[in-house]
Write an enzyme that holds these catalytic residues in place. Structure first.
Site, PDB file in Angstrom:
ATOM      1  N   ASP A  64       0.563  -1.453   0.062  1.00 22.23           N
ATOM      2  CA  ASP A  64      -0.047   0.155   0.099  1.00 22.23           C
ATOM      3  C   ASP A  64       0.719   1.669   0.162  1.00 22.23           C
ATOM      4  O   ASP A  64       1.804   1.797   0.920  1.00 22.23           O
ATOM      5  CB  ASP A  64      -1.259  -0.024   1.310  1.00 22.23           C
TER       6      ASP A  64
ATOM      7  N   CYS B 168      -6.520   3.986  -3.476  1.00 20.00           N
ATOM      8  CA  CYS B 168      -6.793   2.588  -3.023  1.00 20.00           C
ATOM      9  C   CYS B 168      -7.792   1.766  -3.774  1.00 20.00           C
ATOM     10  O   CYS B 168      -7.193   0.628  -4.413  1.00 20.00           O
ATOM     11  CB  CYS B 168      -6.644   2.517  -1.804  1.00 20.00           C
TER      12      CYS B 168
ATOM     13  N   LYS C  66      -5.578  -5.288   3.920  1.00 19.93           N
ATOM     14  CA  LYS C  66      -6.146  -4.407   3.616  1.00 19.93           C
ATOM     15  C   LYS C  66      -7.216  -4.697   2.720  1.00 19.93           C
ATOM     16  O   LYS C  66      -6.791  -5.180   1.701  1.00 19.93           O
ATOM     17  CB  LYS C  66      -5.498  -3.064   3.186  1.00 19.93           C
TER      18      LYS C  66
ATOM     19  N   HIS D  42     -11.280  -2.317   1.846  1.00 16.94           N
ATOM     20  CA  HIS D  42     -11.424  -1.474   1.346  1.00 16.94           C
ATOM     21  C   HIS D  42     -11.876  -1.669   0.346  1.00 16.94           C
ATOM     22  O   HIS D  42     -11.768  -1.182  -0.552  1.00 16.94           O
ATOM     23  CB  HIS D  42      -9.998  -0.927   0.983  1.00 16.94           C
TER      24      HIS D  42
ATOM     25  N   HIS E 287       1.172   2.756   4.245  1.00 20.06           N
ATOM     26  CA  HIS E 287       0.184   3.058   3.858  1.00 20.06           C
ATOM     27  C   HIS E 287       0.624   4.529   5.199  1.00 20.06           C
ATOM     28  O   HIS E 287       1.215   3.892   6.657  1.00 20.06           O
ATOM     29  CB  HIS E 287      -0.627   2.981   4.252  1.00 20.06           C
TER      30      HIS E 287
END
Length: 573
Positions: free
Chosen positions: A58, A96, A150, A152, A242
């Site tokens: 990320d 993202c 993650k 998202h 991130h």
């Protein structure tokens, strides 16, 4: 005519650092390695479907890997890439959610309604439920499927969760960014909640464990409990690197000589992630998976330069359609590759992993028509020509229109005020506002007070809304050829029109206060009932910036540095 200016650097000083000495087409840092004589015999056709591990990082910048000449130590990634195939013409999306949605569906975001921004925590929105996902296709092919990291891609109702979209197990976060230790995420002042989930339950007991370590340990546990005789797919979507910039102290200590504090913390996080990949690779070998495995490594978008990342020598950063926002780090490592230890310049896009991996798994693609991705395994494994010849980077009708764009500037074909970007062959076209457009060298000069903002700036003029570059000859996007080649501009504008005719309406509903974690036991998670879902799935009104509160401290920090950058530039240029 465009005017170039260096702020904080001279061209000579950049050359002395070696930043401009890298020959893009024949980069010594990523040159082919002579093949071991023992590897000249090609492996037979797969005797059984391979184990697949897809690793997504990320906000890791294009420059932030050892084999791209970085000052950050990534020995594991360097070795895996050197022994496999480096993808040096590989594209992702600038932020993202779009990258993740295109990986999971094999479709451009204009074909899923996610062409604008990201899915925000309080929006009644998620990856459209009519999309057949990559893990679902692998399940059909007999794979055990697991996700760590993650998500998202939305969670407002249970049907949106990873375990309802094709994954047998899930450990990770649902929102875009969380604290690496506490797993708290604030989506505005006072709108904070815990975000670490195991399956469909909140994983309160895992708080306090650094996420990069936690996720690598979970992959180890999955491999230890599964049989290597049965195919497995593991999607590892690291939170790293991130923001927030957090790392165990022992990793920060390695970079103590790095004067830029943000770069120092960021570097520590990258190296920590590199060691996590080492542990995953070790587990594949320990438990008997490695010889029949395919490891894919990819970043999700360009690095965020004001948070320590670097995309040098590319133009732009995360959130932009310049190369620094959309050209990714990518490689494939596998004993099953026929031509190993080389660099591939085949054109590859993140949508291509869907048909590529399903084909490797011997899955059925006939019932998922309309994919935008291609099977690029022959290009990767055998060095054949890529079936891909163009990439739609995106068309975003909701993004702020360029002030001086018009239908007239687009030859009556396309309104150049609309943010859009496309690549066809060696040509790349951008319209509207592509985003922050400077070239930002690595943050290595530590005694200069504005070291984050030592950059090279190109003045395009105030009325620009259309650019054309020959990316093969000019990968740094320095020479706009739109005036010299109106024929190419017209052709690419026509391609934008073609794609726009296939686009579905944007899904970007307004935020709903019922998503507040206080109504969900203090954690982020599904909150809408079935009736609510039917009401909102049609797509609410777009959320305007004036109605959105800024995100806590990080938003204020970003605003501060944007103002600082503007002030510094006005004083120096």
């Amino acid at each position: 005519m465009a005017v170039y200016a260096l702020t904080g650097f001279s061209l000579v000083s950049l050359l002395s650092f070696g930043y401009l000495s890298w020959d893009w087409m024949k980069p010594g840092l990523v040159a082919d390695v002579a093949m071991d004589p023992m590897e000249k015999s090609l492996p037979p056709a797969f005797s059984r479907p391979p184990h697949i591990v897809f690793i997504l990082t990320d906000d890791q910048g294009y420059h932030d890997v050892g084999y791209h000449g970085s000052d950050i130590q990534t020995p594991t990634l360097d070795r895996l890439a050197a022994e496999g195939v480096k993808l040096e013409n590989y594209y992702i999306q600038p932020i993202c959610t779009p990258s993740r949605s295109q990986l999971i569906t094999g479709r451009y975001q204009i074909h899923t309604g996610l062409q604008h921004s990201i899915i925000r925590p309080r929006q009644p929105n998620c990856l459209p439920l009519d999309q057949v996902t990559l893990p679902q296709k692998l399940q059909e092919a007999g794979y055990s499927t697991h996700m760590v990291g993650k998500w998202h891609l939305g969670f407002y109702k249970k049907e949106c969760l990873p375990t309802r979209r094709g994954f047998d197990t899930f450990l990770g976060s649902l929102t875009g960014n969380v604290d690496y230790y506490t797993y708290d995420n604030c989506d505005g002042p006072g709108v904070c909640g815990y975000d670490l989930h195991e399956g469909e339950k909140v994983a309160w007991d895992q708080s306090g464990k650094y996420s990069t370590f936690l996720y690598a340990q979970r992959v180890n546990k999955i491999l230890a409990s599964h049989s290597p005789k049965e195919p497995i797919f593991i999607y590892v979507a690291f939170q790293a690197v991130h923001t927030p910039l957090q790392s165990p102290k022992e990793y920060i200590y390695r970079y103590r000589a790095m004067g830029n504090v943000a770069r120092r913390k960021y570097a520590a996080m990258v190296t920590c992630m590199d060691e996590a990949v080492k542990n995953i690779t070790w587990a594949l070998k320990k438990y008997g998976y490695y010889d029949n495995s395919v490891i894919v490594f990819s970043t999700d978008n360009g690095g965020q330069t004001f948070s320590g990342g670097s995309n040098w020598p590319l133009r732009g950063r995360k959130g932009t359609y310049w190369e620094g926002g959309v050209r990714g780090i990518g490689f494939v490592h596998s004993p099953l590759i026929k031509r190993k230890r080389r660099t591939s310049w085949a054109l590859v896009h993140i949508t291509d992993w869907y048909p590529t991996l399903v084909s490797l798994a011997r899955g059925n693609l006939s019932n998922v028509p309309g994919l935008d991705g291609y099977n690029v395994w022959p290009a990767i494994s055998e060095g054949k020509e890529s079936p891909r010849t163009e990439i739609l980077h995106n068309i975003d009708p909701l993004y702020n229109h360029a002030k001086y764009g018009s239908l007239e500037d687009g030859f009556g074909i396309w309104n150049t005020a609309v943010q859009a970007s496309i690549r066809v062959g060696e040509w790349k076209l951008l319209t509207g506002d592509p985003g922050y457009s400077d070239w930002i060298p690595p943050q290595t000069l530590t005694n200069f007070p504005g070291s984050w903002w030592n950059l090279e700036r190109l003045t395009d003029g105030p009325r620009k809304s259309l650019w054309l570059f020959n990316i093969s000859a000019d990968p740094y996007e320095r020479y706009d050829l739109s005036e010299q080649r109106p024929d190419v501009v017209r052709a690419l504008l026509a391609r934008l029109v073609h794609y726009n005719r296939t686009a579905i309406p944007v899904r970007y509903p307004a935020e709903n206060p019922r998503a507040h974690p206080d109504f969900n036991g203090g954690a982020w998670g599904p909150w809408a009932s079935e009736d609510d879902a039917e009401q909102w799935e049609g797509g609410g009104q777009p959320l305007r910036n004036k109605n959105r509160k800024k995100k806590c401290k990080i938003c204020k920090l970003r605003s501060f540095f944007r103002k600082l950058n503007t002030r510094l530039m006005s004083n120096r240029i």
